[in-house]
Design a protein around this motif. Structure first.
Motif: not given
Length: 74
Positions: A12-13, A16, A19-20, A27-28, A31-32
């Motif tokens: 997840e980290y 994210e 994506k950033e 980006a939505s 999902q991780s």
């Protein structure tokens, strides 16, 4: 953050952070939870590439997004 541990939290980290950095408009859609811990090493490699560059070309962004799409669980 200790990214040497293969965990859903680290995935997840990294997702994210990717994506950033890519400033993904959709980006939505990424999902991780769509990624498996079995793909951790591949995701880490993408994360490492993204974080090693200050700027990414459009073709690099497209290639990275394509690779993330390939790694997603269906």
């Amino acid at each position: 953050m200790d990214l040497s541990q293969k965990s859903p939290e680290n995935i997840e980290y990294m997702i994210e952070a990717i994506k950033e950095k890519l400033k993904m408009a959709s980006a939505s859609a990424l999902q991780s939870s769509a990624f498996s811990v079995e793909q951790y090493d591949d995701i880490y490699d993408l994360y490492d590439v993204v974080n090693s560059k200050t700027n990414l070309s459009i073709s690099e962004v497209e290639a990275l997004v394509s690779e993330l799409g390939r790694l997603r669980r269906v």
